[in-house]
Design a protein around this motif. Structure first.
Motif, short mmCIF file in Angstrom:
data_model
loop_
_atom_site.label_atom_id
_atom_site.label_comp_id
_atom_site.label_asym_id
_atom_site.label_seq_id
_atom_site.Cartn_x
_atom_site.Cartn_y
_atom_site.Cartn_z
N LYS A 195 -26.18 93.68 -66.67
CA LYS A 195 -26.61 94.66 -67.66
C LYS A 195 -27.54 95.68 -67.02
CE LYS A 195 -28.76 95.04 -72.25
NZ LYS A 195 -27.75 95.99 -72.75
N SER A 196 -27.36 96.92 -67.40
CA SER A 196 -28.23 98.01 -66.94
C SER A 196 -29.37 98.20 -67.95
CB SER A 196 -27.41 99.29 -66.79
OG SER A 196 -28.22 100.34 -66.32
N SER A 200 -33.41 94.12 -66.58
CA SER A 200 -33.24 93.33 -67.81
C SER A 200 -32.92 91.88 -67.49
CB SER A 200 -32.13 93.92 -68.67
OG SER A 200 -30.86 93.80 -68.03
N ASN A 201 -32.41 91.63 -66.27
CA ASN A 201 -32.08 90.27 -65.83
C ASN A 201 -31.11 89.57 -66.79
OD1 ASN A 201 -33.76 90.34 -63.50
ND2 ASN A 201 -35.54 90.00 -64.81
N LEU A 202 -30.07 90.32 -67.18
CA LEU A 202 -29.03 89.78 -68.05
C LEU A 202 -27.67 90.03 -67.43
CD1 LEU A 202 -30.33 91.19 -71.46
CD2 LEU A 202 -30.58 88.83 -70.64
N PHE A 203 -26.72 89.15 -67.72
CA PHE A 203 -25.36 89.35 -67.23
C PHE A 203 -24.35 89.03 -68.32
CE2 PHE A 203 -25.84 84.82 -66.42
CZ PHE A 203 -24.56 84.29 -66.58
N GLY A 204 -23.16 89.58 -68.16
CA GLY A 204 -22.07 89.31 -69.08
C GLY A 204 -21.02 88.42 -68.44
N CYS A 205 -20.51 87.48 -69.22
CA CYS A 205 -19.46 86.57 -68.75
C CYS A 205 -18.36 86.53 -69.81
CB CYS A 205 -20.01 85.17 -68.50
SG CYS A 205 -18.76 83.97 -68.00
N HIS A 225 -24.66 88.13 -76.70
CA HIS A 225 -23.62 87.79 -75.73
C HIS A 225 -24.01 88.17 -74.29
CE1 HIS A 225 -20.15 87.33 -78.84
NE2 HIS A 225 -20.76 86.18 -78.58
N TRP A 226 -25.25 88.60 -74.10
CA TRP A 226 -25.78 88.79 -72.75
C TRP A 226 -26.58 87.54 -72.38
CZ3 TRP A 226 -24.25 92.67 -69.70
CH2 TRP A 226 -23.75 93.84 -70.29
N LEU A 227 -26.35 87.02 -71.18
CA LEU A 227 -26.99 85.77 -70.77
C LEU A 227 -28.11 86.04 -69.77
CD1 LEU A 227 -23.63 85.15 -70.96
CD2 LEU A 227 -24.57 82.86 -70.75
N PRO A 228 -29.25 85.34 -69.90
CA PRO A 228 -30.35 85.51 -68.95
C PRO A 228 -29.98 84.94 -67.57
CG PRO A 228 -31.09 84.42 -70.97
CD PRO A 228 -29.59 84.41 -70.99
N THR A 229 -30.25 85.70 -66.54
CA THR A 229 -29.93 85.24 -65.18
C THR A 229 -30.84 84.11 -64.72
OG1 THR A 229 -31.39 86.90 -64.20
CG2 THR A 229 -29.08 87.52 -64.53
N SER A 230 -32.03 84.01 -65.31
CA SER A 230 -33.05 83.11 -64.77
C SER A 230 -32.67 81.64 -64.81
CB SER A 230 -34.37 83.30 -65.53
OG SER A 230 -34.19 83.06 -66.93
N ASP A 231 -31.84 81.23 -65.77
CA ASP A 231 -31.47 79.82 -65.89
C ASP A 231 -30.19 79.47 -65.12
OD1 ASP A 231 -33.65 79.56 -67.55
OD2 ASP A 231 -32.59 78.32 -69.02
N PHE A 232 -29.59 80.45 -64.46
CA PHE A 232 -28.33 80.21 -63.76
C PHE A 232 -28.53 80.30 -62.25
CE2 PHE A 232 -27.11 81.32 -67.99
CZ PHE A 232 -25.91 80.66 -68.23
N THR A 233 -27.78 79.49 -61.52
CA THR A 233 -27.85 79.44 -60.07
C THR A 233 -26.58 80.03 -59.48
OG1 THR A 233 -29.20 77.44 -60.12
CG2 THR A 233 -28.08 77.94 -58.04
N GLU A 234 -26.71 80.96 -58.54
CA GLU A 234 -25.52 81.52 -57.90
C GLU A 234 -24.91 80.47 -56.98
OE1 GLU A 234 -24.04 85.57 -55.66
OE2 GLU A 234 -25.98 84.71 -55.08
N ILE A 276 -31.69 80.11 -74.51
CA ILE A 276 -31.71 80.11 -73.05
C ILE A 276 -32.81 81.05 -72.58
CG2 ILE A 276 -30.39 80.53 -70.94
CD1 ILE A 276 -27.84 80.02 -72.47
N ALA A 277 -33.78 80.48 -71.88
CA ALA A 277 -34.92 81.27 -71.39
C ALA A 277 -35.55 82.08 -72.51
CB ALA A 277 -34.48 82.18 -70.24
#
Length: 294
Positions: A195-196, A200-205, A225-234, A276-277
């Motif tokens: 997300k721009s 914002s530290n959000l992503f779409g899946c 429907h935007w998910l916080p990146t902080s709780d996810f591991t690449e 989530i977060a």
């Protein structure tokens, strides 16, 4: 007594599919998630696939007729999604067949697998605590049908085959999500878009929410429907954490090993709301598995 037949992998494939010698310390149970026979599963694994092809390997496949051994128990296999962890490097991998459709064939395959496992436990002098599941090593709901039907129920089958007393099955998650269910994410998910602005530290899946890439790109999706990146591991496609942990839209994959409480359920869309977060997020229930119904 379940018949055990060998169709061992050529040692020429070891460098790619079984590169390490192994002193086993446990059994790892899987479901195949398809309807192929044990013979077909082992033949598929034993195909001479060049480096860059599938590394997936396992020691036994079990169906309603027989167990087929594809690797010696003193060689490692790639099956648990934990890289060089204890699942892949110390586990005897057992695939139970016909789990896609279930029914009588799967039930008999599971019974045969319990008998095979009981024999292995006796041979090594192990207890029931040495029987583990794929889910214990990776964020994957496997063995899926065995878990749906009850993990403790399956362990009791093994105990029975060993001639031991069975334990009482109490309060095992039934995989029917309700408000208050404790859940984890089941799988590895693609980061379709960030997300721009990036701050914002959000992503779409798309897979988790059902939205299209165009909907995300054109900001036509709901905020939840935007998910916080902080709780996810690449991670890479095998579930191993990456070194940089810098997410890129369209190419990065993530997993999430945290436990969440279901806030609400929407049955028509088969979705669950999680916190989530600190953020309310709706995702498809299909990609969650219940770890507790308390």
């Amino acid at each position: 007594m379940v018949k055990v037949r060998q169709n061992l992998m050529s040692s020429s494939l070891y460098s790619w599919k079984s590169p390490y010698s192994m002193r086993p310390t446990r059994i790892v149970v899987h479901n195949t998630a398809n309807d192929a026979s044990a013979d077909a599963e082992i033949k598929y694994m034993n195909k001479n696939q060049a480096q860059g092809g599938s590394q997936v390997s396992y020691h036994y496949a079990v169906d309603d007729v027989e167990a087929v051994q594809g690797l010696p128990e003193n060689r490692n296999a790639w099956h648990s999604g934990d890289g060089n962890g204890k699942g892949n490097r110390e586990g005897i991998a057992i695939e139970i067949c016909y789990s896609k459709s279930g029914g009588d064939r799967f039930n008999k395959a599971e019974e045969n697998a319990a008998e095979l496992i009981a024999g292995i436990l006796k041979r090594y002098g192990w207890g029931i605590d040495k029987v583990t599941k794929h889910q214990d090593y990776a964020n994957k709901y496997c063995p899926h049908r065995t878990l749906d039907m009850g993990w403790e129920r399956f362990l009791n089958m093994v105990r029975s085959k060993m001639g031991n007393s069975v334990s009482q099955v109490t309060n095992e998650p039934d995989q029917i999500l309700v408000k208050g269910s404790k859940v984890k994410f089941n799988g590895i998910f693609k980061v379709d878009i960030l997300k721009s602005p990036l701050s914002s530290n959000l992503f779409g899946c798309c897979e988790l929410t059902g939205n299209s890439y165009d909907d995300y790109y054109n900001e036509r999706v709901k905020n939840y429907h935007w998910l916080p990146t902080s709780d996810f591991t690449e991670v890479d496609k095998n579930g191993n954490p990456t070194n940089d942990q810098l997410l890129t839209g369209g190419t990065s994959y993530v997993k999430n090993d945290n436990i969440y409480t279901v806030q609400e359920i929407d049955i028509p869309t088969n979705s669950a709301k999680l916190k989530i977060a600190g953020r309310d997020v709706w995702v498809y229930s299909t990609y969650l598995y219940e770890v507790s119904n308390n």
